[in-house]
Design a protein around this motif. Structure first.
Motif, PDB file in Angstrom:
ATOM      1  N   ARG A 274      40.317  47.669  30.704  1.00  0.00           N
ATOM      2  CA  ARG A 274      39.713  48.788  29.894  1.00  0.00           C
ATOM      3  C   ARG A 274      38.636  48.444  28.882  1.00  0.00           C
ATOM      4  NH1 ARG A 274      42.661  54.575  28.621  1.00  0.00           N
ATOM      5  NH2 ARG A 274      40.534  55.942  28.396  1.00  0.00           N
ATOM      6  N   ASP A 275      37.692  49.340  28.705  1.00  0.00           N
ATOM      7  CA  ASP A 275      36.737  49.001  27.529  1.00  0.00           C
ATOM      8  C   ASP A 275      36.165  47.357  27.658  1.00  0.00           C
ATOM      9  OD1 ASP A 275      36.867  51.662  26.916  1.00  0.00           O
ATOM     10  OD2 ASP A 275      38.581  51.349  25.449  1.00  0.00           O
ATOM     11  N   LYS A 276      35.950  46.918  28.666  1.00  0.00           N
ATOM     12  CA  LYS A 276      35.353  45.629  28.957  1.00  0.00           C
ATOM     13  C   LYS A 276      36.294  44.588  28.128  1.00  0.00           C
ATOM     14  CE  LYS A 276      30.611  47.266  29.185  1.00  0.00           C
ATOM     15  NZ  LYS A 276      29.338  47.159  28.692  1.00  0.00           N
ATOM     16  N   SER A 277      37.567  44.863  28.440  1.00  0.00           N
ATOM     17  CA  SER A 277      38.497  43.710  27.597  1.00  0.00           C
ATOM     18  C   SER A 277      38.906  42.747  28.704  1.00  0.00           C
ATOM     19  CB  SER A 277      39.854  44.433  27.172  1.00  0.00           C
ATOM     20  OG  SER A 277      40.534  45.179  28.538  1.00  0.00           O
ATOM     21  N   ARG A 278      39.372  41.667  28.421  1.00  0.00           N
ATOM     22  CA  ARG A 278      39.921  40.605  29.225  1.00  0.00           C
ATOM     23  C   ARG A 278      41.214  40.686  29.331  1.00  0.00           C
ATOM     24  NH1 ARG A 278      41.491  35.240  27.878  1.00  0.00           N
ATOM     25  NH2 ARG A 278      40.925  33.523  29.419  1.00  0.00           N
ATOM     26  N   ALA A 279      41.621  40.354  30.644  1.00  0.00           N
ATOM     27  CA  ALA A 279      43.257  40.329  30.959  1.00  0.00           C
ATOM     28  C   ALA A 279      43.590  39.414  32.044  1.00  0.00           C
ATOM     29  CB  ALA A 279      43.320  41.800  31.720  1.00  0.00           C
ATOM     30  N   CYS A 280      44.656  38.806  31.685  1.00  0.00           N
ATOM     31  CA  CYS A 280      45.254  37.715  32.625  1.00  0.00           C
ATOM     32  C   CYS A 280      46.751  37.721  33.084  1.00  0.00           C
ATOM     33  CB  CYS A 280      45.085  36.128  32.167  1.00  0.00           C
ATOM     34  SG  CYS A 280      43.339  35.668  31.691  1.00  0.00           S
ATOM     35  N   GLY A 308      38.738  38.475  33.487  1.00  0.00           N
ATOM     36  CA  GLY A 308      40.006  38.069  33.632  1.00  0.00           C
ATOM     37  C   GLY A 308      40.438  37.937  34.933  1.00  0.00           C
ATOM     38  N   ALA A 309      41.637  37.656  35.458  1.00  0.00           N
ATOM     39  CA  ALA A 309      42.146  37.349  36.656  1.00  0.00           C
ATOM     40  C   ALA A 309      43.668  37.937  36.930  1.00  0.00           C
ATOM     41  CB  ALA A 309      42.123  35.964  37.020  1.00  0.00           C
ATOM     42  N   ALA A 345      34.148  42.634  36.506  1.00  0.00           N
ATOM     43  CA  ALA A 345      35.217  42.811  37.121  1.00  0.00           C
ATOM     44  C   ALA A 345      36.363  41.935  37.317  1.00  0.00           C
ATOM     45  CB  ALA A 345      35.303  43.420  38.373  1.00  0.00           C
ATOM     46  N   LEU A 346      37.442  42.153  36.963  1.00  0.00           N
ATOM     47  CA  LEU A 346      38.847  41.112  37.162  1.00  0.00           C
ATOM     48  C   LEU A 346      38.594  40.716  38.490  1.00  0.00           C
ATOM     49  CD1 LEU A 346      39.824  43.045  34.863  1.00  0.00           C
ATOM     50  CD2 LEU A 346      41.906  41.872  35.328  1.00  0.00           C
ATOM     51  N   SER A 347      38.987  39.355  38.441  1.00  0.00           N
ATOM     52  CA  SER A 347      39.208  38.707  39.752  1.00  0.00           C
ATOM     53  C   SER A 347      40.690  38.905  40.247  1.00  0.00           C
ATOM     54  CB  SER A 347      38.821  37.033  39.767  1.00  0.00           C
ATOM     55  OG  SER A 347      39.187  36.567  40.846  1.00  0.00           O
ATOM     56  N   ILE A 348      40.953  39.089  41.517  1.00  0.00           N
ATOM     57  CA  ILE A 348      42.172  39.492  42.168  1.00  0.00           C
ATOM     58  C   ILE A 348      42.229  38.570  43.244  1.00  0.00           C
ATOM     59  CG2 ILE A 348      43.806  41.118  43.489  1.00  0.00           C
ATOM     60  CD1 ILE A 348      42.726  43.226  41.652  1.00  0.00           C
ATOM     61  N   SER A 349      43.383  37.758  43.286  1.00  0.00           N
ATOM     62  CA  SER A 349      43.503  36.743  44.447  1.00  0.00           C
ATOM     63  C   SER A 349      44.894  36.526  44.557  1.00  0.00           C
ATOM     64  CB  SER A 349      42.768  35.371  44.355  1.00  0.00           C
ATOM     65  OG  SER A 349      43.171  34.908  43.166  1.00  0.00           O
ATOM     66  N   ASP A 350      45.123  35.731  45.887  1.00  0.00           N
ATOM     67  CA  ASP A 350      46.649  35.573  46.187  1.00  0.00           C
ATOM     68  C   ASP A 350      47.734  36.598  46.004  1.00  0.00           C
ATOM     69  OD1 ASP A 350      45.531  32.855  46.932  1.00  0.00           O
ATOM     70  OD2 ASP A 350      45.573  32.539  44.657  1.00  0.00           O
ATOM     71  N   VAL A 351      47.387  37.565  46.790  1.00  0.00           N
ATOM     72  CA  VAL A 351      48.321  38.914  46.712  1.00  0.00           C
ATOM     73  C   VAL A 351      48.811  38.967  48.075  1.00  0.00           C
ATOM     74  CG1 VAL A 351      48.606  41.211  46.143  1.00  0.00           C
ATOM     75  CG2 VAL A 351      46.778  40.003  45.123  1.00  0.00           C
ATOM     76  N   SER A 352      50.249  38.940  47.971  1.00  0.00           N
ATOM     77  CA  SER A 352      51.110  39.005  49.296  1.00  0.00           C
ATOM     78  C   SER A 352      52.018  40.162  49.550  1.00  0.00           C
ATOM     79  CB  SER A 352      51.762  37.559  49.538  1.00  0.00           C
ATOM     80  OG  SER A 352      52.757  37.620  50.579  1.00  0.00           O
ATOM     81  N   TYR A 353      51.906  40.564  50.575  1.00  0.00           N
ATOM     82  CA  TYR A 353      52.809  41.831  50.921  1.00  0.00           C
ATOM     83  C   TYR A 353      53.671  41.408  52.299  1.00  0.00           C
ATOM     84  CZ  TYR A 353      49.322  44.422  48.141  1.00  0.00           C
ATOM     85  OH  TYR A 353      48.569  44.938  47.241  1.00  0.00           O
ATOM     86  N   LYS A 354      54.859  41.348  52.084  1.00  0.00           N
ATOM     87  CA  LYS A 354      55.863  40.795  52.955  1.00  0.00           C
ATOM     88  C   LYS A 354      57.002  41.839  53.353  1.00  0.00           C
ATOM     89  CE  LYS A 354      55.165  35.953  51.538  1.00  0.00           C
ATOM     90  NZ  LYS A 354      55.924  34.809  51.364  1.00  0.00           N
TER      91      LYS A 354
END
Length: 440
Positions: A274-280, A308-309, A345-354
């Motif tokens: 939010r508000d162009k903040s960085r998040a990891c 962020g990511a 935008a944040l990068s979203i990767s390696d998300v698994s639904y099992k």
């Protein structure tokens, strides 16, 4: 002779019975004075000596009306300064009202905060003593190492009179800058806002706790995490007016297992950026859990314009029971639907639904993966997803946008059939996407 022998035998028998009860610790204590003596004595669990600090011995009244803040502060100071292991006791059958309080460390030894009675917040805004015009969190543990918060008692935030107000105390129970924590067995209810929060903590174990607030109580997240690493939440029940568990920026290595969640807004990573903040955020696992009668199931939510990511996220073996959005990634999160589209935008990767199974409310698609136009989601995988509409209504189609990944079971054997994921990695990965990952 015979009578004397019988009396002697009876005497020996009585002595043996009292000796057995003494060894077992079952002799009754007939007066309050003797009970307090027993609670104040030293005991030796293992090789260490534990000293009990009963808040009643420091002047607490425990009638639920009298302000017992001063007694709790005195008991904390004494327990925290003890060179031997200390147990601060909130005894059963008493209700203690305390004002906003900070229990500061570091302490000289490991400390147990034992809640067997009820710990109560002031009853609404008129009873809350503000400091410098600010509404603080209610109970804050700060700079503590090696503490256990445990017991069968109740922590009552008494938030009902706050829920219609914009300005409220942020948290009922907060742990800040603390390490090696154990929270076990306690019940937390009706916080003005967040029930329990961990900020900049490390090595935390939460086990068998219960958090409860009405479904219509606003922003009453069960557990909120911020900049916290190596945290475990096991075997717990959370029902609230917002997320059961919300995971904010700077959180890594979080394991959530066997949690029953709902009614609620589900278990969420975010909101982030939010508000162009960085998040990891990375290495988050939610498994062997139930989410019921909730607006969301397992969710990742980020704002446009952030950086962020979010990576290495696993949702596994989760039962959904009448959930509006069982699986959701939303990179266009916005509270008022008036947020402009942005490049970053944040990068979203390696998300698994099992093995995500159960029923969904037919108001929306059971799988909703909406990713950034400029930073697509990468390596989203699904396997063993079986989601049926509640009340036998027709299946709704999943929704995907700029989402790349794969399904390890045949698309037609997945319910609903998921064919909207794009194959392989994106053809073009933005430079700042790579930068975001390297910086996290």
């Amino acid at each position: 002779m015979k009578s004397s022998w019988v009396l002697n035998t009876l005497f020996v028998f009585v002595i043996l019975v009292f000796f057995f009860l003494f060894v077992q610790g079952k002799l009754p204590s007939s007066t309050k004075h003797r009970q307090l003596q027993a609670l104040s004595r030293k005991s030796k669990p293992g090789s260490k000596t534990t000293v009990v600090f009963n808040v009643l011995s420091f002047g607490a009244v425990g009638n639920g009306i009298t302000d017992d803040s001063q007694a709790f502060n005195k008991a904390w100071d004494s327990a925290c300064q003890s060179k031997k292991s200390a147990l601060l006791l909130v005894p059963a059958k008493y209700s203690f009202m305390i004002q906003a309080t900070i229990f500061r460390g570091p302490c000289k030894s490991r400390l147990i905060f034992q809640i067997d009675g009820a710990l109560m917040a002031p009853d609404g805004p008129k009873a809350w003593k503000q400091k410098n015009g600010k509404l603080d969190s209610w109970v804050v543990f700060q700079s503590i190492t090696g503490m256990s918060l445990q017991g069968d008692g109740l922590i009552d935030g008494r938030g009902e009179k706050w829920w219609n107000l914009h300005k409220r105390p942020e948290k009922a129970i907060s742990f800040d800058f603390s390490f090696e924590l154990t929270i076990r067995g306690v019940r937390v209810e009706n916080s003005p806002k967040f029930h329990m929060a961990f900020n900049m903590c490390k090595n935390v174990h939460v086990e068998r706790i219960s958090i409860k607030a009405p479904a219509n109580s606003p922003n009453t997240d069960g557990i909120h995490l911020e900049k916290t690493n190596n945290l475990k939440i096991y075997n717990s029940f959370i029902s609230s007016g917002d997320d059961c568990i919300s995971i904010g920026t700077g959180c890594h290595n979080v394991d959530i297992r066997n949690v029953t969640c709902g009614p609620s807004h589900g278990i969420s990573i975010g909101s982030l950026g939010r508000d162009k903040s960085r998040a990891c955020v990375s290495n988050i696992t939610v498994s062997d859990s139930v989410i019921k009668h909730s607006t969301n199931g397992v969710r990742i939510k980020t704002w446009q314009g952030g950086s962020g990511a979010v990576s290495k996220i696993t949702f596994q073996n989760i039962k959904m029971d009448t959930v509006l959005n069982p699986i959701i990634i939303d990179q266009f999160y916005c509270l008022d639907n008036m947020c402009p589209n942005q490049t970053s935008a944040l990068s979203i990767s390696d998300v698994s639904y099992k093995s995500i199974r159960g029923t969904y409310d037919v108001s929306g698609p059971p799988v909703h993966i909406a990713c950034s136009d400029s930073v697509p989601c990468r390596n989203v995988t699904l396997s063993g997803v079986q989601l049926r509409p509640a009340q036998g209504k027709s299946l709704l189609k999943p929704f995907c946008w700029e989402a790349y990944g794969s399904i390890y079971t045949h698309p037609s054997s997945t319910l609903p059939p998921v064919s909207c994921l794009l194959n392989g990695p994106p053809k073009k990965i933005a430079k700042f996407d790579v930068d975001h990952h390297s910086q996290c």
